[in-house]
Structure formats: C-alpha cells, structure tokens
Design a protein around this motif. Structure first.
Motif: not given
Length: 223
Positions: A50-52, A59-61, A63-71
């Motif tokens: 569950e923790t994993y 981590a995926e969220a 990465a998505t946020r950072l990708g959106s911010a970069e765009a």
C-alpha cells in the motif's frame, strides 16, 4: 524470478512478522540486517504494498504537475512577444549597410519599398498592432474607474501600455520605439498570465465574448 517479484510474493500481506534469517517485516517494509549501516539494519519498501503504491502515485502526480508547469512556462510569452523581439533585434542591428528600419529614414525606406529590412520591419509592426485590441484595453481602463478588477495589472501599467501602443509608428525614433515595444511586451505578457486581467482582456471588461478586435486601421497606424 527477480528481486522485486520475490519480495512481493514473500511479503504480500499481513502484519509485522518474523520471516527467518534475521529478516523482519515492519508494516510495508522489511528490516534487513546490514553491518554497514549505522543502525545495523536497513529498511526496504515491499513492492506493490500500500505504501509503495501510494508513493508511486504521488511521484507520478508530481511528475505530471511539473510537466504541466513547464508547458505553461513555455507558453508564458504574449502573442506579440516574438514579433517584438524580432523588431528590437532589427533596431539593435541597424539593418543592411547600416540603413535604419525605424525613424524618419526607416519609415521612408519602408514606404517606398527600397530596403527589404525596412519593409519587413513595417509589416511586423503592423502585425503587432493588429494583435493588440486597443478597444479592449480602453474597456479595461474604463472599468477600473468603477471598481473593475485588473488582477495584477495596475492602472498605471494599463495607461503605459495604451500610450506605448499610441506611439507604435515606424517614423518614431528608434530609441523611443524600442522602449515602447519593451513596455508593450512586458505588460501584455503580464495581462496574458494573470487570470483576472486575461479574462477582462479576452472576454471584454463588459463581459462580451469573442476574440479581441482592433478598431484601428493597421495601415493607418503606420505613418
């Protein structure tokens, strides 16, 4: 069978347990003896626990946020930013054979079509004028007097933008035209990146929809 699959099968569920060989499970981790560690043990997260899964989802969220911010960062420049950069580069370079693109001489050269860079300068300036909706800026300015929201854009900046737009003429001296272009780029970029100011500009301060339209003749603006 790889290490991750073996751990997942061995520790797929259950509370803290002893599994032999000095290895203990603590929640979603296994505690493994490690003489090289200061504490004598090391903790390893059990795959697919569950923790994993929670950490992987976080981590995926991120990465998505950072990708959106970069765009979004890539799209921050205003609709006139690229054209203004081109014009400023032309002003700074001085043109072919040092013939000016702006000022009285540049205006004459552009009007007569005898210098390609002066003509390109004239056309680029016309495009910038066409892409700025002066009527919407005026609506925003009028609305601000009665409490209309401008977001992060101040009334002074709006006045500066409108004054700079009013002096976008090829016959303007290169130094003054350069300052006007930089003010337009800075403030238009600020408008387009502020949700309140952008809504007022693109939606119209009076609430009307549609794309900005310029009430001024493009050809009439360059003299």
């Amino acid at each position: 069978m790889d290490r991750q699959t073996a751990m997942e099968r061995a520790f797929g569920g259950g509370p803290n347990i002893q599994v032999g060989s000095g290895i203990e499970r603590a929640g979603d981790y296994v505690v493994i003896p490690d003489p090289n560690s200061e504490t004598g043990v090391r903790m390893e997260l059990i795959p697919n626990s569950e923790t994993y899964r929670a950490q992987r989802a976080a981590a995926e969220a991120e990465a998505t946020r950072l990708g959106s911010a970069e765009a979004q960062e890539e799209n921050k420049e205003s609709i006139v930013g690229g054209g203004i950069d081109n014009l400023i580069n032309m002003i700074d370079q001085g043109g072919i054979f040092n013939l000016p693109e702006a000022g009285i001489v540049g205006n004459v050269l552009g009007s007569l079509g005898v210098n390609q860079q002066a003509v390109d300068f004239r056309n680029e300036l016309a495009t910038i004028q066409a892409n700025i909706a002066f009527d919407r800026l005026q609506q925003m300015r009028n609305a601000s007097k009665t409490g209309g929201a401008l977001g992060a854009v101040s009334e002074r900046e709006l006045d500066l933008l409108m004054n700079a737009y009013g002096n976008l003429n090829q016959s303007t001296s290169p130094d003054l035209l350069r300052r006007n272009l930089l003010n337009i780029k800075r403030i238009m970029t600020k408008i387009e990146n502020d949700p309140v100011a952008s809504a007022a500009y693109y939606g119209g301060a009076g609430g009307g929809g549609g794309s900005p339209t310029n009430e001024f003749s493009v050809t009439g603006r360059i003299d």
